[in-house]
Scaffold this active site. Sequence first.
Site, PDB file in Angstrom:
ATOM      1  N   GLU A   1     -20.031  -1.486  12.336  1.00  0.00           N
ATOM      2  CA  GLU A   1     -20.690  -0.280  11.827  1.00  0.00           C
ATOM      3  C   GLU A   1     -20.807  -0.298  10.312  1.00  0.00           C
ATOM      4  O   GLU A   1     -21.656   0.361   9.740  1.00  0.00           O
ATOM      5  CB  GLU A   1     -19.876   0.956  12.186  1.00  0.00           C
TER       6      GLU A   1
ATOM      7  N   GLY B   1     -15.538   8.182  23.385  1.00  0.00           N
ATOM      8  CA  GLY B   1     -15.790   8.400  24.800  1.00  0.00           C
ATOM      9  C   GLY B   1     -16.271   9.832  24.989  1.00  0.00           C
ATOM     10  O   GLY B   1     -15.672  10.770  24.472  1.00  0.00           O
TER      11      GLY B   1
ATOM     12  N   MET C   1      -9.804   7.933  18.523  1.00  0.00           N
ATOM     13  CA  MET C   1      -8.432   7.592  18.143  1.00  0.00           C
ATOM     14  C   MET C   1      -8.086   7.823  16.665  1.00  0.00           C
ATOM     15  O   MET C   1      -7.007   7.433  16.234  1.00  0.00           O
ATOM     16  CB  MET C   1      -8.151   6.126  18.536  1.00  0.00           C
ATOM     17  N   GLU C   2      -8.980   8.408  15.886  1.00  0.00           N
ATOM     18  CA  GLU C   2      -8.705   8.512  14.445  1.00  0.00           C
ATOM     19  C   GLU C   2      -9.018   9.865  13.801  1.00  0.00           C
ATOM     20  O   GLU C   2      -8.345  10.270  12.840  1.00  0.00           O
ATOM     21  CB  GLU C   2      -9.530   7.454  13.659  1.00  0.00           C
TER      22      GLU C   2
ATOM     23  N   ASP D   1     -19.099   5.348  25.689  1.00  0.00           N
ATOM     24  CA  ASP D   1     -18.627   5.266  27.072  1.00  0.00           C
ATOM     25  C   ASP D   1     -18.292   6.677  27.535  1.00  0.00           C
ATOM     26  O   ASP D   1     -18.335   7.615  26.750  1.00  0.00           O
ATOM     27  CB  ASP D   1     -17.378   4.353  27.136  1.00  0.00           C
TER      28      ASP D   1
END
Length: 243
Positions: A15, A81, A180-181, A204
């Site tokens: 990215e 997700g 996750m961050e 996802d």
Amino acid sequence: MTPRTTAILSALAEEQQGLLERLQQPRRVTRAGRDFWLGDLHGQPVVLALSRIGKVAAATTATTLIEAFGVQRLVFTGVAGGVGPDVRVGDVVVASEFVQHDMDASPIFPRYQIPLYDRERFACDVDLSALLSGAVRAGGYTLHQGLIASGDRFVSAAEESRLLQEALAAAGHAPLAVEMEGAAVAQVCFDYGIPFAAMRTISDRADDTAHVDFPKFVTEVASRYALAIIEEFVRGLNTMHPT
Ligand code: SAH
């Protein structure tokens, strides 16, 4: 007046690549075992960094950006997700708030409450998030705005995702996406009083096929989205009144 320096935090190297190629007068500085890229992007002073994966790693990166590089605002791009009912692969979520789905200091503190902060959620900056949402819309992407849940787990099973959402819902939290961050960076920015905005492209559905969808999506789709949206966002910073 010198323009404010903006940190652009990417979760994954793919990215960051496009932004790095467009950076003017690039200068690399290594700190805390991380590479930070200083330069100009569309006339704005920026520092590009990789958050690394997970809450602690992302918090260290955010803290370094603020303490060592003096950034005055922070924007985050990554993938996530999708868990909201209408949030599909390829959609983009701009966070309004973050919660940590793995924070549980009960019964001493209510579940999801961040001990000693007396709160369960950290909010993003309204103006910066509006600019980011505008950049998403300008690209013609499907935009959702709302709560994102962060935790140190790659959620890759439908049952796990269901249980996680059920527990969050019982405490009044209905996230659109899991990653996750973000909540860690939001907490650091809250501590320092630094405006923060975050976008996530849905890679996802946090279910049993999450691990299959993920790598292909990141290289083929998410990196292009992140680049287009962030370039538009940075151009927008040029017209934003100082806050
Ligand atoms: N395979 C990757 C690691 C992926 S970890 C690698 O080789 O580097 C997953 C990353 O995508 C994290 O940054 C997280 O924020 C985000 N993410 C995407 N889908 C997720 C999901 N279903 N659950 C949790 N995090 C997810």
